[in-house]
Motif scaffolding. Sequence first.
Motif, PDB file in Angstrom:
ATOM      1  N   UNK A  76       0.827  -1.201   0.000  1.00  0.00           N
ATOM      2  CA  UNK A  76       0.000   0.000   0.000  1.00  0.00           C
ATOM      3  C   UNK A  76       0.858   1.246   0.000  1.00  0.00           C
ATOM      4  N   UNK A  77       1.916   1.252   0.828  1.00  0.00           N
ATOM      5  CA  UNK A  77       2.807   2.416   0.886  1.00  0.00           C
ATOM      6  C   UNK A  77       3.480   2.648  -0.459  1.00  0.00           C
ATOM      7  N   UNK A  78       3.871   1.542  -1.111  1.00  0.00           N
ATOM      8  CA  UNK A  78       4.530   1.645  -2.409  1.00  0.00           C
ATOM      9  C   UNK A  78       3.589   2.210  -3.453  1.00  0.00           C
ATOM     10  N   UNK A  79       2.307   1.786  -3.408  1.00  0.00           N
ATOM     11  CA  UNK A  79       1.367   2.173  -4.445  1.00  0.00           C
ATOM     12  C   UNK A  79       0.988   3.639  -4.354  1.00  0.00           C
ATOM     13  N   UNK A  80       1.093   4.251  -3.162  1.00  0.00           N
ATOM     14  CA  UNK A  80       0.714   5.652  -3.041  1.00  0.00           C
ATOM     15  C   UNK A  80       1.864   6.590  -3.360  1.00  0.00           C
ATOM     16  N   UNK A  81       3.070   6.048  -3.550  1.00  0.00           N
ATOM     17  CA  UNK A  81       4.188   6.902  -3.944  1.00  0.00           C
ATOM     18  C   UNK A  81       3.855   7.511  -5.305  1.00  0.00           C
ATOM     19  N   UNK A  82       3.815   8.835  -5.421  1.00  0.00           N
ATOM     20  CA  UNK A  82       3.318   9.442  -6.664  1.00  0.00           C
ATOM     21  C   UNK A  82       4.262   9.269  -7.843  1.00  0.00           C
ATOM     22  N   UNK A  83       3.694   9.170  -9.016  1.00  0.00           N
ATOM     23  CA  UNK A  83       4.478   9.237 -10.236  1.00  0.00           C
ATOM     24  C   UNK A  83       4.908  10.687 -10.454  1.00  0.00           C
ATOM     25  N   UNK A  84       5.920  10.886 -11.293  1.00  0.00           N
ATOM     26  CA  UNK A  84       6.427  12.230 -11.581  1.00  0.00           C
ATOM     27  C   UNK A  84       6.547  12.392 -13.095  1.00  0.00           C
ATOM     28  N   UNK A  85       5.993  13.477 -13.619  1.00  0.00           N
ATOM     29  CA  UNK A  85       6.127  13.810 -15.034  1.00  0.00           C
ATOM     30  C   UNK A  85       6.689  15.216 -15.142  1.00  0.00           C
ATOM     31  N   UNK A  86       7.782  15.350 -15.862  1.00  0.00           N
ATOM     32  CA  UNK A  86       8.353  16.657 -16.173  1.00  0.00           C
ATOM     33  C   UNK A  86       8.224  16.874 -17.679  1.00  0.00           C
ATOM     34  N   UNK A  87       7.353  17.792 -18.064  1.00  0.00           N
ATOM     35  CA  UNK A  87       7.115  18.097 -19.473  1.00  0.00           C
ATOM     36  C   UNK A  87       7.790  19.426 -19.783  1.00  0.00           C
ATOM     37  N   UNK A  88       8.800  19.369 -20.652  1.00  0.00           N
ATOM     38  CA  UNK A  88       9.589  20.552 -20.990  1.00  0.00           C
ATOM     39  C   UNK A  88       9.374  20.904 -22.457  1.00  0.00           C
ATOM     40  N   UNK A  89       8.760  22.058 -22.710  1.00  0.00           N
ATOM     41  CA  UNK A  89       8.626  22.548 -24.086  1.00  0.00           C
ATOM     42  C   UNK A  89       9.926  23.230 -24.500  1.00  0.00           C
ATOM     43  N   UNK A  90      10.162  23.316 -25.798  1.00  0.00           N
ATOM     44  CA  UNK A  90      11.400  23.901 -26.326  1.00  0.00           C
ATOM     45  C   UNK A  90      11.090  25.248 -26.978  1.00  0.00           C
ATOM     46  N   UNK A  91      11.693  26.318 -26.465  1.00  0.00           N
ATOM     47  CA  UNK A  91      11.528  27.673 -27.018  1.00  0.00           C
ATOM     48  C   UNK A  91      10.115  28.221 -26.843  1.00  0.00           C
ATOM     49  N   UNK A  92       9.370  27.740 -25.882  1.00  0.00           N
ATOM     50  CA  UNK A  92       8.019  28.263 -25.637  1.00  0.00           C
ATOM     51  C   UNK A  92       8.118  29.439 -24.682  1.00  0.00           C
ATOM     52  N   UNK A  93       7.697  30.603 -25.130  1.00  0.00           N
ATOM     53  CA  UNK A  93       7.815  31.812 -24.337  1.00  0.00           C
ATOM     54  C   UNK A  93       6.763  31.940 -23.248  1.00  0.00           C
ATOM     55  N   UNK A  94       6.993  32.900 -22.373  1.00  0.00           N
ATOM     56  CA  UNK A  94       6.114  33.162 -21.238  1.00  0.00           C
ATOM     57  C   UNK A  94       4.687  33.483 -21.685  1.00  0.00           C
ATOM     58  N   UNK A  95       4.548  34.129 -22.829  1.00  0.00           N
ATOM     59  CA  UNK A  95       3.238  34.570 -23.312  1.00  0.00           C
ATOM     60  C   UNK A  95       2.644  33.625 -24.354  1.00  0.00           C
ATOM     61  N   UNK A  96       3.198  32.427 -24.507  1.00  0.00           N
ATOM     62  CA  UNK A  96       2.820  31.572 -25.631  1.00  0.00           C
ATOM     63  C   UNK A  96       1.737  30.539 -25.313  1.00  0.00           C
ATOM     64  N   UNK A  97       0.858  30.847 -24.385  1.00  0.00           N
ATOM     65  CA  UNK A  97      -0.289  29.977 -24.117  1.00  0.00           C
ATOM     66  C   UNK A  97      -1.434  30.855 -23.645  1.00  0.00           C
ATOM     67  N   UNK A  98      -2.647  30.328 -23.767  1.00  0.00           N
ATOM     68  CA  UNK A  98      -3.809  31.107 -23.370  1.00  0.00           C
ATOM     69  C   UNK A  98      -3.789  31.494 -21.912  1.00  0.00           C
ATOM     70  N   UNK A  99      -3.406  30.577 -21.046  1.00  0.00           N
ATOM     71  CA  UNK A  99      -3.439  30.855 -19.618  1.00  0.00           C
ATOM     72  C   UNK A  99      -2.429  31.917 -19.214  1.00  0.00           C
ATOM     73  N   UNK A 100      -1.374  32.091 -20.015  1.00  0.00           N
ATOM     74  CA  UNK A 100      -0.399  33.141 -19.726  1.00  0.00           C
ATOM     75  C   UNK A 100      -0.654  34.413 -20.537  1.00  0.00           C
TER      76      UNK A 100
END
Length: 634
Positions: free
Chosen positions: A16-40
């Motif tokens: 049970x302890x092992x199963x609750x250890x969270x997965x980790x995803x690091x998604x890195x875009x290339x050359x995406x600027x601060x203003x290059x998405x709707x939410x920003x």
Amino acid sequence: MKCLSFLLLSFVLLDSAFSVQPNVILFLADDMGWMDSGVYGSKYYETPNIDRFATRAMRFTNAYSQPLCSPTRASLLTGQYSARHQITSATGHQPPQAEGHVFLKETGAPTQPMLTPESKNYLEPSQITLAETLKQSGYRTAHIGKWHLGLTQPHWPEQQGFDFAFHCHPDPGPPGNYFSPYSVVPEGMPTNKQRVGTITDGPVGEYIVDRQAAEAVKFIQASKGGPFFLNLWCYGVHGPWGHKEEYTKAFQEKKDPTGRQGNPIMASMLKSVDECFGRILAELDQQGLAENTLIIFTSDNGGNTHSNITSEGKKAANEDWTKWAGNQPPTMNTPLRDGKGTLYEGGTRVPMMWSWAGKIAPGSTSEAVVGPIDVYPTVIDLLGIAKPEKQVFDGVSYAKVLKSEGQLDRTAYFNYHPHAGANKAGGVWVRSGNFKLLCWFGNPGTHELYNLKDDLSESKDLAGAMPDKVKELDALIDGFLKDTGAAYPRPNPAYKPIATKTPAKSTDPLEGWKERGCKATITDGILSMKAIGKPGASFLGHAMAKMTGPATIKLRVRSQTGGPANIDSFPNGSADTNGMLSLPFSVKPGDWQDVQVEVTTKVLLGTMRVYLPDSEIDFIKVVPAKGAAMEFEF
């Protein structure tokens, strides 16, 4: 019997302890600027998956990267400033330096005024990376996409803690082609670069960003039984500008109501990046893993505002760009100044969002000043994993910020880029509170000071008005350089300048520019240009001496009205229209914007005219492919 029951219960608890250890995803875009998405703030690009992710994440408004990709990537994996790990430029596709290599020589050629440190071309195998730390803690690890931290096999991701890797080399960008077969070099592209690594071709016409999503989905499905770390470094939106034409065509018909962005190729590529991210989020939902996955979304550097035409010799790529995007730069970072490769905000401020159900408040924002050096210590702090004793960290954990348990206790954050770039000589900056001080190595003692709270566009240099603040922050920079052991540019003791007749310094505030049909005035370093004659006929003219193209002409302008603009070049003087070059562009109404116009042919620039609507001008720069640039900062 009781012993057996206790043993069985222990196994259940452990599982049970092992199963609750969270997965980790690091998604890195290339050359995406601060203003290059709707939410920003973009009103042109379409990023529905990224925008929806923000509703379940904490969004950072003061997140930074390095000015170029390889230094940021190394900092993410090591928790160190680039000054310490020594990967200071985008050189990870070059052969690794030999053992004992001297990265900053003691002397140079007599024609070289400054000695500049060389970037390390690989990530040291002795570094204990984030992937290695997670792997040692029971995580299954994968790297999918661009690596750019070492050309040869001893420096590949498989040697830095990743069980599975899908990558290619050399890799400043995607494989030879954005579309499968990836091993086929497109028409007009160099053919002298052998592609190696673990990327395999897909069906003819498959898009590499879509393939990255497919590989990520396969890895998630194969890792469902235990915690995993997925390090997806997306190839989009880096050159050579491979894009889906059906998307690009739709964006050609779209207009940005703010007048800031409008490049259909970049919009098309960002849509594909967004779809890749969306497929990963959907797979987590499908597998029932979304609630137990820590997800980080960010970019490797600020938006690219200067590479609107690919490098010389790639005729097919040039023609494709011109067909869809004309003379537009890839993106615009307005209101931020400049872009990728520079130390201004447009080159280093990036999107960053973190999500973890039940731990990180959904739809929240933070103004904490953070960067790639902090990701490693923050991830392992959230997971309850101890720091590896032998790894030196510059970054700090901001887990308490993510969990809404407190503020980040940080006196200063630094950014270091010792190489000459698209803007000035190499330099370093420190951000402390709202103030940011830049120190330029090419001219020791030259500083720029900005209050980012009041002046996000970095248009009002306060260095002269606030000498005490400059002194205070400069002392922090000195401490940073000493602590990290930074190798920074310094004068060449062997330099022997060529004797020339130096003309008396001009007292002309316009620096040689002539008013025609307009009145030009300068206040606080800003040139204001107002028409006094026929509308559309006002311009500033200047003789460019013997400067020739190809060249890039850069302007930083602000206009309340906006409108059509043009640069004319007369090789034989303005009285002779023979061979005249005309380069139309437009100025969008509103805040400061960086405009870039390309001279793609080998032509004498001669006399140049810059036609603008009523505007304010921060600078005009003419940067030839060969030879010295002409810079006018009023």
